[in-house]
Write a protein that holds these residues in place. Structure first.
Motif: not given
Length: 68
Positions: A53-59
């Protein structure tokens, strides 16, 4: 299972800390930080939700065979 976070590209929305407080917290600078790199078994599902669900896909999450 291990969680990683690209802090320099984090936007500080707080979704990860809300979704998986066992692994993520919001730091004093307003961006997420990992408080527990090795994901506890009871947080495995929620850390994957935070990643997805991270909106900037940093995980990112890795599952190695020798992780318990």
């Amino acid at each position: 299972m291990t969680a990683l976070l690209d802090r320099k590209n984090c936007i500080g929305c707080g979704l990860c800390a809300y979704t998986c407080p066992e692994v993520f917290r919001m730091a004093d600078d307003g961006y997420a930080k990992i408080i527990r790199e090795k994901v506890p078994r009871e947080a495995e599902r929620t850390v994957l939700v935070a990643r997805d669900e991270c909106p900037v896909t940093v995980i990112s999450v890795s599952k190695k065979e020798n992780d318990s």
